[in-house]
Design a protein around this motif. Structure first.
Motif, PDB file in Angstrom:
ATOM      1  N   GLU A 114      30.140  70.564  62.477  1.00  0.00           N
ATOM      2  CA  GLU A 114      31.468  70.600  63.095  1.00  0.00           C
ATOM      3  C   GLU A 114      32.548  70.941  62.082  1.00  0.00           C
ATOM      4  O   GLU A 114      33.452  71.734  62.348  1.00  0.00           O
ATOM      5  CB  GLU A 114      31.781  69.266  63.763  1.00  0.00           C
ATOM      6  CG  GLU A 114      33.107  69.272  64.511  1.00  0.00           C
ATOM      7  CD  GLU A 114      33.506  67.906  64.995  1.00  0.00           C
ATOM      8  OE1 GLU A 114      33.892  67.069  64.137  1.00  0.00           O
ATOM      9  OE2 GLU A 114      33.435  67.664  66.207  1.00  0.00           O
ATOM     10  N   ARG A 115      32.460  70.344  60.903  1.00  0.00           N
ATOM     11  CA  ARG A 115      33.448  70.670  59.860  1.00  0.00           C
ATOM     12  C   ARG A 115      33.334  72.129  59.446  1.00  0.00           C
ATOM     13  O   ARG A 115      34.335  72.773  59.122  1.00  0.00           O
ATOM     14  CB  ARG A 115      33.219  69.773  58.649  1.00  0.00           C
ATOM     15  CG  ARG A 115      33.667  68.362  58.817  1.00  0.00           C
ATOM     16  CD  ARG A 115      35.161  68.277  59.050  1.00  0.00           C
ATOM     17  NE  ARG A 115      35.487  68.110  60.463  1.00  0.00           N
ATOM     18  CZ  ARG A 115      36.711  68.137  60.938  1.00  0.00           C
ATOM     19  NH1 ARG A 115      37.730  68.338  60.136  1.00  0.00           N
ATOM     20  NH2 ARG A 115      36.929  67.997  62.226  1.00  0.00           N
ATOM     21  N   VAL A 165      35.259  74.034  62.045  1.00  0.00           N
ATOM     22  CA  VAL A 165      36.700  73.801  61.933  1.00  0.00           C
ATOM     23  C   VAL A 165      37.299  74.592  60.782  1.00  0.00           C
ATOM     24  O   VAL A 165      38.385  75.179  60.896  1.00  0.00           O
ATOM     25  CB  VAL A 165      36.977  72.292  61.767  1.00  0.00           C
ATOM     26  CG1 VAL A 165      38.432  72.053  61.389  1.00  0.00           C
ATOM     27  CG2 VAL A 165      36.638  71.551  63.047  1.00  0.00           C
ATOM     28  N   PRO A 224      38.713  78.293  62.490  1.00  0.00           N
ATOM     29  CA  PRO A 224      39.654  77.269  62.973  1.00  0.00           C
ATOM     30  C   PRO A 224      40.131  77.492  64.398  1.00  0.00           C
ATOM     31  O   PRO A 224      40.460  76.531  65.093  1.00  0.00           O
ATOM     32  CB  PRO A 224      40.811  77.357  61.967  1.00  0.00           C
ATOM     33  CG  PRO A 224      40.706  78.708  61.370  1.00  0.00           C
ATOM     34  CD  PRO A 224      39.252  79.041  61.342  1.00  0.00           C
ATOM     35  N   ARG A 246      38.079  75.755  67.134  1.00  0.00           N
ATOM     36  CA  ARG A 246      37.956  74.307  67.068  1.00  0.00           C
ATOM     37  C   ARG A 246      38.219  73.658  68.420  1.00  0.00           C
ATOM     38  O   ARG A 246      37.472  72.769  68.850  1.00  0.00           O
ATOM     39  CB  ARG A 246      38.930  73.750  66.031  1.00  0.00           C
ATOM     40  CG  ARG A 246      38.902  72.231  65.894  1.00  0.00           C
ATOM     41  CD  ARG A 246      39.937  71.767  64.903  1.00  0.00           C
ATOM     42  NE  ARG A 246      41.276  72.060  65.370  1.00  0.00           N
ATOM     43  CZ  ARG A 246      41.970  71.256  66.173  1.00  0.00           C
ATOM     44  NH1 ARG A 246      41.437  70.114  66.589  1.00  0.00           N
ATOM     45  NH2 ARG A 246      43.185  71.571  66.542  1.00  0.00           N
ATOM     46  N   CYS A 257      34.798  72.048  69.212  1.00  0.00           N
ATOM     47  CA  CYS A 257      34.776  70.691  68.640  1.00  0.00           C
ATOM     48  C   CYS A 257      35.574  69.750  69.543  1.00  0.00           C
ATOM     49  O   CYS A 257      36.691  69.337  69.214  1.00  0.00           O
ATOM     50  CB  CYS A 257      35.333  70.690  67.222  1.00  0.00           C
ATOM     51  SG  CYS A 257      34.502  71.865  66.126  1.00  0.00           S
ATOM     52  N   GLN A 283      43.416  69.322  59.141  1.00  0.00           N
ATOM     53  CA  GLN A 283      41.966  69.301  59.258  1.00  0.00           C
ATOM     54  C   GLN A 283      41.288  69.261  57.890  1.00  0.00           C
ATOM     55  O   GLN A 283      40.197  68.705  57.750  1.00  0.00           O
ATOM     56  CB  GLN A 283      41.482  70.522  60.046  1.00  0.00           C
ATOM     57  CG  GLN A 283      41.844  70.485  61.519  1.00  0.00           C
ATOM     58  CD  GLN A 283      41.124  69.374  62.256  1.00  0.00           C
ATOM     59  OE1 GLN A 283      40.038  68.974  61.874  1.00  0.00           O
ATOM     60  NE2 GLN A 283      41.746  68.875  63.316  1.00  0.00           N
ATOM     61  N   THR A 326      38.275  67.044  56.474  1.00  0.00           N
ATOM     62  CA  THR A 326      37.097  67.742  55.949  1.00  0.00           C
ATOM     63  C   THR A 326      36.713  67.239  54.572  1.00  0.00           C
ATOM     64  O   THR A 326      35.524  67.060  54.267  1.00  0.00           O
ATOM     65  CB  THR A 326      37.366  69.253  55.904  1.00  0.00           C
ATOM     66  OG1 THR A 326      37.676  69.716  57.215  1.00  0.00           O
ATOM     67  CG2 THR A 326      36.155  70.005  55.377  1.00  0.00           C
TER      68      THR A 326
END
Length: 431
Positions: free
Chosen positions: A136-137, A140, A144, A147, A151, A287, A291
């Motif tokens: 998921e990171r 992101v 982006p 996301r 996510c 974010q 992260t």
């Protein structure tokens, strides 16, 4: 058995007689004796401290992720699920540790199978939950603009449910393979794999090693490397924006072009480069803080788990390990179990938003207690106000005396009212 220490958990002040493979423990060197003694002390005192502090930290983490603003983030659900699975593992570890006090719960039917199954499920879920939020990171940071569609909290719940089901099914063989076994070398009963399933167990170990070690660790290392590189580029761009204007170097131009490529529109037209807006930059910066915390968590996870799994792979190749290797395996096992109890401290060290959420949660709890006490106090005051209100109504209901009334009558009425007020607590001033 999965990540079970080969060294036996005996009390430090008793004679140590770990499981010797084929009688290899005869003439110990000074180094081996020292490592053995330190290992027994660590198992006797470090394990209960880890279980206590780790369980408290995991429970606090779950509360923070579910009761604060962090519950709006999809990654919070992965971390909350990770905290629950880690707590389950620590509970099983504590039951195993009780064996040193002659409380043989772990070596009895059906607790041996049940606790082994719980340990297997918790180990599986801990690895794949880390893979889930690492992926998921990666989305992101790398993409982006995707996301908000990828996510989401709903998707995180679905993935957690699927992983939990997969881990529960994957560990079912432990119910059949595990059981109380008599160890001739130690002359006592232990919870180990049944000798009747030796061939099936060997196949299961290979499959389990691939699913729980090789695949997830490879994914974590690759995704963390790419994510870390992107975070480093983003940090460089932010530093350039805050510095006085100057002519950018060729390296900085390439970084900007690369970052523009990462921020392309999610319609798939990657050939069109564009620079992210200020709003997107602020969102990315927010974010990035999350992260960095998750990168630390996943990196520590790899560092603490990797040595234990490497020794496990080595056990497949080396059928007759030396006693020194057995001691090394035990110390790597301590690293392995440490990972299940330190995530809360990692969150506090690396996560600014997490620290604020913890303070907010405790402050809210304190405020709720104050409000409850205030409400309880207001109830008592309301009763007094009602009593004084009735008394005041009685005073105002006394008929007005005419000017022809004698002075003695006025004084008598005022005296009666004063006595009634004097018998009551002086909380409010009446006219």
């Amino acid at each position: 058995m999965r990540n079970t220490p080969t060294i036996s958990p005996t009390m430090p002040d008793t004679p140590v007689d770990p499981v010797g493979i084929n009688g290899i423990r005869h003439n110990l060197t000074t180094t081996e004796e020292m490592l053995e003694k330190i290992g027994n002390y660590l198992f006797a005192y470090y394990v209960p401290a880890l279980v206590l502090l780790g369980s408290i930290g995991n429970v606090l983490s779950v509360l923070v992720f579910f009761k604060t603003k962090l519950r709006k983030l999809s990654s919070s659900y992965y971390l909350a699920a990770l905290g629950l699975s880690d707590t389950v593992f620590l509970v099983g570890l504590f039951v195993t540790w009780l064996d040193i006090f002659q409380v043989p719960v772990y070596t009895r039917e059906p607790y041996c199978q049940l606790l082994t199954y719980m340990s297997g499920v918790a180990s599986f879920l801990s690895v794949w939950y880390v893979v889930a939020f690492t992926f998921e990171r990666f989305i992101v940071v790398r993409y982006p603009l995707k996301r908000q569609s990828w996510c989401t909290v709903r998707r995180a719940k679905t993935i957690i449910a699927c992983l939990t089901l997969a881990g529960s099914v994957h560990s079912v063989p432990y119910f059949f393979y595990a059981g109380p076994q008599y160890a001739e070398n130690d002359n006592h009963t232990i919870c180990d794999m049944r000798r009747d399933y030796k061939e099936q167990l060997e196949i299961f170990n290979y499959v389990d090693t691939v699913i729980v070690f090789i695949v997830p660790f490879t994914v974590i290392v690759v995704l963390n490397s790419v994510t870390s590189l992107t975070v480093w580029r983003f940090a460089g761009l932010r530093r350039n924006m805050t510095l006085p204007k100057r002519k950018p170097s060729n390296l900085e131009i390439r970084r900007q072009m690369s970052f523009q490529y990462f921020s392309t529109h999610p319609n798939g037209r990657n050939g069109v480069l564009r620079r992210p807006s200020m709003r997107e930059n602020r969102m990315l910066y927010s974010q990035m803080k999350v992260t960095k915390m998750l990168l630390l968590v996943s990196s520590v996870f790899v560092c603490l788990n990797l040595p234990s799994y490497v020794m496990r792979v080595r056990a497949f190749v080396e059928t007759h390990p030396s006693y020194l290797m057995i001691l090394v395996q035990f110390y790597f096992y301590l690293f392995f179990i440490t990972n299940f109890g330190i995530n809360f401290f990692l969150y506090c060290i690396s996560g600014q938003n997490f620290r604020k959420a913890v303070i907010e949660m405790f402050r809210r709890q304190r405020q709720n207690r104050v409000n409850q006490e205030a409400i309880s106090g207001c109830g008592t005051q309301s009763e007094l106000l009602r009593a004084y209100g009735n008394l005041a109504m009685r005073r105002t209901s006394i008929p007005m005396l005419s000017t022809t009334t004698t002075t003695t009558t006025n004084r008598t009425a005022e005296t009666l009212l004063w006595k009634e007020y004097a018998d009551s607590p002086p909380v409010m001033n009446l006219p």
